[in-house]
Design a protein around this motif. Structure first.
Motif, PDB file in Angstrom:
ATOM      1  N   GLN A  19       0.831  -1.181   0.000  1.00 37.14           N
ATOM      2  CA  GLN A  19       0.000   0.000   0.000  1.00 37.14           C
ATOM      3  C   GLN A  19       0.877   1.247   0.000  1.00 37.14           C
ATOM      4  O   GLN A  19       1.981   1.241   0.519  1.00 37.14           O
ATOM      5  N   PRO A  20       0.386   2.361  -0.619  1.00 40.28           N
ATOM      6  CA  PRO A  20       1.175   3.596  -0.632  1.00 40.28           C
ATOM      7  C   PRO A  20       1.432   4.091   0.788  1.00 40.28           C
ATOM      8  O   PRO A  20       0.541   4.071   1.635  1.00 40.28           O
ATOM      9  N   GLY A  21       2.660   4.552   1.013  1.00 47.47           N
ATOM     10  CA  GLY A  21       3.020   5.083   2.308  1.00 47.47           C
ATOM     11  C   GLY A  21       3.432   4.047   3.316  1.00 47.47           C
ATOM     12  O   GLY A  21       3.690   4.377   4.468  1.00 47.47           O
ATOM     13  N   THR A  22       3.512   2.782   2.911  1.00 43.32           N
ATOM     14  CA  THR A  22       3.889   1.728   3.840  1.00 43.32           C
ATOM     15  C   THR A  22       5.272   1.177   3.529  1.00 43.32           C
ATOM     16  O   THR A  22       5.589   0.077   3.917  1.00 43.32           O
ATOM     17  N   SER A  23       6.073   1.945   2.813  1.00 45.55           N
ATOM     18  CA  SER A  23       7.409   1.480   2.481  1.00 45.55           C
ATOM     19  C   SER A  23       8.223   1.304   3.751  1.00 45.55           C
ATOM     20  O   SER A  23       8.126   2.074   4.710  1.00 45.55           O
ATOM     21  N   THR A  24       9.040   0.268   3.746  1.00 43.33           N
ATOM     22  CA  THR A  24       9.887   0.027   4.910  1.00 43.33           C
ATOM     23  C   THR A  24      11.005   1.052   4.992  1.00 43.33           C
ATOM     24  O   THR A  24      11.668   1.158   6.023  1.00 43.33           O
ATOM     25  N   LEU A  25      11.252   1.814   3.906  1.00 38.39           N
ATOM     26  CA  LEU A  25      12.290   2.840   3.918  1.00 38.39           C
ATOM     27  C   LEU A  25      11.772   4.155   4.486  1.00 38.39           C
ATOM     28  O   LEU A  25      12.555   5.056   4.759  1.00 38.39           O
ATOM     29  N   ALA A  26      10.483   4.310   4.636  1.00 41.44           N
ATOM     30  CA  ALA A  26       9.941   5.553   5.143  1.00 41.44           C
ATOM     31  C   ALA A  26      10.211   5.668   6.649  1.00 41.44           C
ATOM     32  O   ALA A  26      10.243   4.665   7.369  1.00 41.44           O
ATOM     33  N   PRO A  27      10.438   6.907   7.131  1.00 41.35           N
ATOM     34  CA  PRO A  27      10.680   7.061   8.572  1.00 41.35           C
ATOM     35  C   PRO A  27       9.416   6.744   9.355  1.00 41.35           C
ATOM     36  O   PRO A  27       8.304   6.834   8.826  1.00 41.35           O
ATOM     37  N   PRO A  28       9.578   6.390  10.603  1.00 44.67           N
ATOM     38  CA  PRO A  28       8.380   6.099  11.412  1.00 44.67           C
ATOM     39  C   PRO A  28       7.567   7.359  11.629  1.00 44.67           C
ATOM     40  O   PRO A  28       8.094   8.471  11.590  1.00 44.67           O
ATOM     41  N   PRO A  29       6.265   7.221  11.794  1.00 47.49           N
ATOM     42  CA  PRO A  29       5.425   8.404  11.991  1.00 47.49           C
ATOM     43  C   PRO A  29       5.778   9.133  13.283  1.00 47.49           C
ATOM     44  O   PRO A  29       6.048   8.526  14.312  1.00 47.49           O
ATOM     45  N   THR A  30       5.800  10.476  13.210  1.00 52.04           N
ATOM     46  CA  THR A  30       6.115  11.312  14.360  1.00 52.04           C
ATOM     47  C   THR A  30       5.000  12.328  14.551  1.00 52.04           C
ATOM     48  O   THR A  30       4.060  12.417  13.769  1.00 52.04           O
ATOM     49  N   HIS A  31       5.140  13.159  15.575  1.00 54.86           N
ATOM     50  CA  HIS A  31       4.147  14.192  15.834  1.00 54.86           C
ATOM     51  C   HIS A  31       4.209  15.310  14.822  1.00 54.86           C
ATOM     52  O   HIS A  31       3.308  16.138  14.749  1.00 54.86           O
ATOM     53  N   SER A  32       5.311  15.364  14.024  1.00 54.11           N
ATOM     54  CA  SER A  32       5.432  16.415  13.031  1.00 54.11           C
ATOM     55  C   SER A  32       4.718  16.072  11.739  1.00 54.11           C
ATOM     56  O   SER A  32       4.709  16.871  10.827  1.00 54.11           O
ATOM     57  N   SER A  33       4.142  14.887  11.660  1.00 55.37           N
ATOM     58  CA  SER A  33       3.443  14.508  10.426  1.00 55.37           C
ATOM     59  C   SER A  33       2.171  15.334  10.283  1.00 55.37           C
ATOM     60  O   SER A  33       1.601  15.833  11.249  1.00 55.37           O
ATOM     61  N   LYS A  34       1.744  15.483   9.039  1.00 55.02           N
ATOM     62  CA  LYS A  34       0.573  16.310   8.770  1.00 55.02           C
ATOM     63  C   LYS A  34      -0.683  15.684   9.364  1.00 55.02           C
ATOM     64  O   LYS A  34      -0.847  14.463   9.333  1.00 55.02           O
ATOM     65  N   PRO A  35      -1.586  16.475   9.842  1.00 58.04           N
ATOM     66  CA  PRO A  35      -2.843  15.916  10.350  1.00 58.04           C
ATOM     67  C   PRO A  35      -3.680  15.396   9.206  1.00 58.04           C
ATOM     68  O   PRO A  35      -3.561  15.828   8.066  1.00 58.04           O
ATOM     69  N   ALA A  36      -4.568  14.475   9.554  1.00 58.36           N
ATOM     70  CA  ALA A  36      -5.419  13.895   8.524  1.00 58.36           C
ATOM     71  C   ALA A  36      -6.384  14.947   7.976  1.00 58.36           C
ATOM     72  O   ALA A  36      -6.717  14.924   6.794  1.00 58.36           O
ATOM     73  N   LYS A  37      -6.815  15.917   8.836  1.00 56.87           N
ATOM     74  CA  LYS A  37      -7.758  16.936   8.401  1.00 56.87           C
ATOM     75  C   LYS A  37      -7.041  18.002   7.578  1.00 56.87           C
ATOM     76  O   LYS A  37      -6.020  18.547   8.004  1.00 56.87           O
ATOM     77  N   PRO A  38      -7.525  18.351   6.401  1.00 56.17           N
ATOM     78  CA  PRO A  38      -6.841  19.361   5.587  1.00 56.17           C
ATOM     79  C   PRO A  38      -6.968  20.738   6.226  1.00 56.17           C
ATOM     80  O   PRO A  38      -7.963  21.061   6.885  1.00 56.17           O
ATOM     81  N   SER A  39      -5.931  21.552   6.003  1.00 56.61           N
ATOM     82  CA  SER A  39      -5.909  22.884   6.580  1.00 56.61           C
ATOM     83  C   SER A  39      -6.917  23.792   5.882  1.00 56.61           C
ATOM     84  O   SER A  39      -7.127  23.695   4.676  1.00 56.61           O
ATOM     85  N   ARG A  40      -7.567  24.671   6.671  1.00 49.78           N
ATOM     86  CA  ARG A  40      -8.536  25.617   6.129  1.00 49.78           C
ATOM     87  C   ARG A  40      -8.019  27.032   6.220  1.00 49.78           C
ATOM     88  O   ARG A  40      -8.804  28.002   6.125  1.00 49.78           O
ATOM     89  N   LYS A  41      -6.696  27.168   6.399  1.00 46.81           N
ATOM     90  CA  LYS A  41      -6.113  28.501   6.452  1.00 46.81           C
ATOM     91  C   LYS A  41      -6.181  29.162   5.080  1.00 46.81           C
ATOM     92  O   LYS A  41      -6.181  28.490   4.049  1.00 46.81           O
TER      93      LYS A  41
END
Ligand code: HEM
Length: 312
Positions: free
Chosen positions: A165-187
């Protein structure tokens, strides 16, 4: 013709240099006709003392005698007479025509001790059955490689390798608190000079009248009826209530990161619930301190500006 024991005839043939007798083949079917041809070539050399009838009679007698002696002396090939039982029982398959058009490998099992099958190209329909029965009888030498296809990889490996699945590569860094929120920004994109720092500079300027009540105007006791008239339309300022206090949000509209329409949703009414649903972490009290109008009071509580001073 003179009768002679078979071994005498054989010895005579060897003495003559007959290749069929000296080097008997175990794979070729020996037939009297084959041997007769050899003799025929040999006997067809004419001599001066023989008539044509004598030559014909002599050659015929010799051929028949030689063929009869060879049939006795030379045992038929084992491949012809000593077929395995399982192959000979397939005479029914031999008689019926087969739709097979390409040559197939046939197995001829020799029963002289070593049960090593040999193969040759043949269109014999019984060959396939013979091969199958030979394999079933486990007559293959253990040193020969098997023809079994390699087993496919497990289903789980195939799925993980090709269906990632996309985004599940073993080379990707582990998820952190700096990752984007699931809700899109309304700014929204603000005009130049409308940054939070610009607002702070404007709000802390003593000469700015962000309340729009005139210089030195006291804090007011605002009733619900008064609040409903401050909607930001028809030339009136937009007032809202946050935490029981009434603010003039009109000067902040061009600085609001969420856009003016969003902020105007709270104009003329209590916006505490709406504010808390979107960004409860925002420190509105500090940001809007210079925009404070007064306290929200009941309709009958609005008396004098003197009481409004008590809010401090
Ligand atoms: C009560 C009516 C209000 C509404 C409906 C509203 C709505 C919004 C929305 C939709 C956003 C964008 C959120 C995002 O997706 O990132 C936003 C952002 C923001 N609003 Fe409001 N807002 C209101 C009042 C206020 C007030 C009174 C202040 C401060 C004086 C304020 C300060 C901000 C700030 C600082 C952000 C940026 C938040 C961030 O950077 O994550 N808002 N607002």
């Amino acid at each position: 013709a003179i009768w002679r024991p078979p071994f005498i005839q054989t010895l005579l043939s060897i003495w003559r240099g007959d290749p069929q007798i000296q080097q008997p083949s175990t794979t070729r079917r020996s037939s009297p006709a084959d041997i007769t041809v050899e003799h025929e070539e040999e006997e067809n050399q004419p001599t001066a003392t023989m008539t044509s009838r004598d030559k014909l009679s002599s050659a015929t007698n010799r051929r028949s005698a030689t063929a009869a002696a060879d049939r006795v002396a030379m045992p038929p090939s084992k491949l012809v007479t000593e077929q395995p039982t399982e192959i000979s029982t397939n005479s029914q398959a031999n008689s019926s025509p087969s739709p097979q058009t390409t040559p197939k490998a046939t197995a001829s099992v020799q029963l002289n001790g070593d049960r090593i099958p040999s193969f040759s190209l043949s269109t014999d329909p019984a060959s396939a059955a013979a091969i199958a029965r030979t394999v079933e009888a486990n007559t293959w030498p253990s040193a020969l490689p098997t023809l079994s296809a390699p087993s496919p990889p497990p289903e789980s490996l195939v799925r993980h390798q090709y269906d990632r699945q996309p985004g599940t590569s073993t080379l990707a860094p582990p998820p952190t608190h700096s990752s984007k929120p699931a809700k899109p920004s309304r700014k929204v994109t603000l005009e130049p000079g409308r940054s939070p720092l610009d607002w702070a500079r404007l709000a802390n300027n003593p000469s700015s009248d962000l309340r729009n009540l005139g210089p030195g105007a006291p804090y007011l006791r605002v009733t619900p009826s008064m609040l409903r008239r401050q909607t930001g339309r028809k030339g009136k300022d937009a007032w809202t209530v946050l935490g029981g206090r009434v603010y003039n949000i009109t000067p902040y509209l061009p600085f609001h990161p969420g856009g003016e329409p969003e902020l105007l949703r709270a104009a003329g009414r209590d916006g505490s619930k709406l504010f808390g649903e979107i960004h409860p972490w925002v420190n509105y009290e500090t940001m809007l301190s210079s925009c404070l109008i007064g306290l929200l009071v009941e309709e009958h509580e609005a008396k004098s500006t003197g009481e409004m001073d008590a809010m401090d």
